[in-house]
Design a protein around this motif. Structure first.
Motif, mmCIF file in Angstrom:
data_model
loop_
_atom_site.group_PDB
_atom_site.id
_atom_site.type_symbol
_atom_site.label_atom_id
_atom_site.label_comp_id
_atom_site.label_asym_id
_atom_site.label_seq_id
_atom_site.Cartn_x
_atom_site.Cartn_y
_atom_site.Cartn_z
ATOM 1 N N UNK A 9 0.821 -1.206 0.000
ATOM 2 C CA UNK A 9 0.000 0.000 0.000
ATOM 3 C C UNK A 9 0.855 1.257 0.000
ATOM 4 N N UNK A 10 2.116 1.141 0.424
ATOM 5 C CA UNK A 10 3.023 2.283 0.389
ATOM 6 C C UNK A 10 3.713 2.408 -0.957
ATOM 7 N N UNK A 11 4.059 1.290 -1.562
ATOM 8 C CA UNK A 11 4.838 1.314 -2.800
ATOM 9 C C UNK A 11 4.095 2.043 -3.909
ATOM 10 N N UNK A 12 2.816 1.777 -4.086
ATOM 11 C CA UNK A 12 2.082 2.353 -5.207
ATOM 12 C C UNK A 12 1.992 3.874 -5.133
ATOM 13 N N UNK A 13 1.554 4.457 -4.004
ATOM 14 C CA UNK A 13 1.496 5.932 -3.967
ATOM 15 C C UNK A 13 2.869 6.591 -4.009
ATOM 16 N N UNK A 14 3.864 5.960 -3.372
ATOM 17 C CA UNK A 14 5.214 6.537 -3.405
ATOM 18 C C UNK A 14 5.755 6.542 -4.831
ATOM 19 N N UNK A 15 5.536 5.442 -5.545
ATOM 20 C CA UNK A 15 5.977 5.377 -6.944
ATOM 21 C C UNK A 15 5.271 6.420 -7.787
ATOM 22 N N UNK A 16 3.967 6.576 -7.585
ATOM 23 C CA UNK A 16 3.205 7.573 -8.343
ATOM 24 C C UNK A 16 3.710 8.979 -8.046
ATOM 25 N N UNK A 273 -1.726 20.852 -12.150
ATOM 26 C CA UNK A 273 -2.879 20.576 -13.000
ATOM 27 C C UNK A 273 -2.730 19.250 -13.733
ATOM 28 N N UNK A 274 -1.565 19.037 -14.355
ATOM 29 C CA UNK A 274 -1.362 17.828 -15.165
ATOM 30 C C UNK A 274 -0.900 16.664 -14.296
ATOM 31 N N UNK A 275 0.179 16.866 -13.548
ATOM 32 C CA UNK A 275 0.702 15.771 -12.724
ATOM 33 C C UNK A 275 -0.204 15.478 -11.538
ATOM 34 N N UNK A 276 -1.160 16.376 -11.242
ATOM 35 C CA UNK A 276 -2.090 16.106 -10.136
ATOM 36 C C UNK A 276 -2.880 14.837 -10.371
ATOM 37 N N UNK A 277 -3.170 14.541 -11.629
ATOM 38 C CA UNK A 277 -3.941 13.334 -11.935
ATOM 39 C C UNK A 277 -3.193 12.070 -11.538
ATOM 40 N N UNK A 278 -1.856 12.102 -11.584
ATOM 41 C CA UNK A 278 -1.063 10.944 -11.192
ATOM 42 C C UNK A 278 -1.188 10.661 -9.693
ATOM 43 N N UNK A 279 -1.347 11.722 -8.917
ATOM 44 C CA UNK A 279 -1.394 11.567 -7.462
ATOM 45 C C UNK A 279 -2.812 11.432 -6.921
ATOM 46 N N UNK A 280 -3.801 11.946 -7.644
ATOM 47 C CA UNK A 280 -5.175 11.925 -7.141
ATOM 48 C C UNK A 280 -6.025 10.821 -7.742
ATOM 49 N N UNK A 283 -4.324 5.528 -10.236
ATOM 50 C CA UNK A 283 -2.942 5.108 -10.437
ATOM 51 C C UNK A 283 -2.129 5.200 -9.147
ATOM 52 N N UNK A 284 -2.509 6.149 -8.276
ATOM 53 C CA UNK A 284 -1.771 6.341 -7.026
ATOM 54 C C UNK A 284 -2.115 5.284 -5.986
ATOM 55 N N UNK A 285 -3.387 4.852 -5.965
ATOM 56 C CA UNK A 285 -3.813 3.798 -5.036
ATOM 57 C C UNK A 285 -5.293 3.501 -5.274
ATOM 58 N N UNK A 286 -5.701 2.239 -5.185
ATOM 59 C CA UNK A 286 -7.131 1.937 -5.338
ATOM 60 C C UNK A 286 -7.983 2.583 -4.245
ATOM 61 N N UNK A 287 -7.401 2.750 -3.059
ATOM 62 C CA UNK A 287 -8.122 3.356 -1.946
ATOM 63 C C UNK A 287 -7.873 4.865 -1.935
ATOM 64 N N UNK A 288 -8.913 5.686 -2.171
ATOM 65 C CA UNK A 288 -8.716 7.140 -2.183
ATOM 66 C C UNK A 288 -8.126 7.688 -0.885
#
Length: 390
Positions: A9-16, A273-280, A283-288
């Motif tokens: 659960x840490x790897x995915x958001x950190x990678x994003x 604006x653009x890279x925000x989609x990667x974190x929000x 792709x960042x995590x299935x759990x918001x």
């Protein structure tokens, strides 16, 4: 087992988050350095500005995300930097530009404190704001074509790399073009040893100076472009992913941090604006509820990338300007396409938008005030005239 799940659960958001930072930095730092140089910054001042922006971006994004438990991604204003490229050095030099940066930052802060003003800014017709941005971007987006015409043996590999990246890995298209540009410059262009002699980060304080012409010609367009092209879309990305951030604290903090970074050469910090989609996004995590970790990782990465600001500035300063403009133009093509689409979407506002676009793109200046402001004035007057006739 629980430790393995927590690790995943840490790897995915950190990678994003790391990806968002690398893509955001790699695709736009040449634009920032060119923009600061365009309004009078020396290479040392431009490097200091990039360092200040990296630190402000990283700290703001991490703190907001920790406090709110929402993925609040920050960035510098890439459209604002493009605006600076086309503005030119004001009378009084970079100190006057820094004064304009501070005023633009205070206007953002005011938009967060005084709600009627914030609503008034957001109510500026998107068609006109987008048309102004498109007019600012046009000349720079022509640079890749000009570079191919003037230096085909150097520019064509950059353009081809970007095109192949766009086809097979779009998120990496611009960073790949930047890497190829760096390789070409290293191979084909001798870089003086003294240009890279002192590349350790060195903040340079710039005492601001204020003139009416720069406030109207730089501060107001920078404020409008930052709000319309960064903050408003950034909020839309977050809301589209189910988050409801409080606007006031974001505007106040970004405005204050922008004002402080301006004293060291930075032009504007805002919502991504653009890279925000990667974190929000998913792709960042299935759990918001876990996605807030992504901007924290991005914030750490931005701070570390800031350590390379002086090297980047020295490299850009020693490189052929047309090649740097070419890769910056490639990076901004998608922004130009989006701005034109938004500007021309409403048929009733299409002609005022075109007037704003051509006036801004013309580069004309009156009373020392740049074309971006006059583009808004011309389009706004035509739009008001159209409403009056009805």
């Amino acid at each position: 087992m629980s430790e393995m799940i927590a690790s995943r659960s840490m790897i995915q958001p950190v990678t994003a988050g790391l990806l968002a930072a690398v893509v955001g930095f790699g695709s736009s730092f040449p634009i920032v350095l060119q923009g600061l140089a365009g309004v009078g910054a020396t290479p040392a001042q431009a490097a200091s500005g990039l360092l200040a922006l990296c630190l402000a971006t990283g700290v703001l994004g991490a703190v907001h995300s920790i406090v709110t438990r929402q993925p609040v991604s920050m960035a510098w204003s890439t459209p604002g930097a493009a605006l600076l490229i086309s503005t030119g050095v004001p009378e009084g030099g970079f100190a006057v530009s820094v004064g304009a940066f501070i005023v633009a930052a205070l206007l953002v802060t005011l938009a967060g404190i005084w709600r009627p003003f914030g609503r008034a800014v957001v109510s500026i017709p998107m068609s006109l704001a987008s048309a102004m941005l498109a007019g600012v971007l046009l000349d720079l987006c022509l640079a890749p074509v000009r570079a191919v015409g003037a230096l085909p043996e150097l520019a064509l590999p950059i353009v081809i790399t970007w095109a192949l990246g766009w086809r097979f890995a779009r998120i990496y298209a611009v960073p790949l073009a930047v890497v190829v540009t760096a390789l070409i410059v290293f191979v084909a262009t001798p870089i003086p040893a003294e240009a890279l002699a002192d590349i350790w980060p060195n903040p340079v304080f710039v005492a601001p100076s204020f003139t009416l012409a720069s406030l109207v010609g730089i501060a107001v367009p920078l404020f409008i472009v930052t709000m319309a092209s960064q903050n408003v879309p950034g909020l839309a990305v977050m809301r589209g992913n189910g988050y409801q951030p409080k606007v006031g604290p974001i505007f106040i903090s970004t405005g204050l941090f922008s004002a402080v970074s301006a004293l060291f050469g930075g032009h504007a910090v805002n919502l991504a604006a653009i890279t925000a989609a990667l974190c929000a996004g998913p792709e960042a995590h299935p759990d918001p509820a876990r996605r807030y970790l992504a901007p924290i990782a991005a914030g750490v990465a931005y701070v570390l990338l800031g350590l390379f600001a002086a090297f980047a500035a020295a490299f850009i300063a020693a490189s052929p300007p047309l090649l740097i403009q070419a890769v910056a133009g490639l990076a901004l093509l998608s922004s130009l396409a989006g701005a034109l689409t938004s500007a021309l979407a409403d048929t009733d506002e299409r002609l005022p938008a075109i007037v704003t676009f051509v006036t801004t793109a013309s580069g004309v200046a009156f009373f020392g005030i740049g074309a971006a402001f006059w583009g808004l004035v011309a389009g706004g007057l035509l739009m008001a005239l159209g409403h009056f006739r009805r």
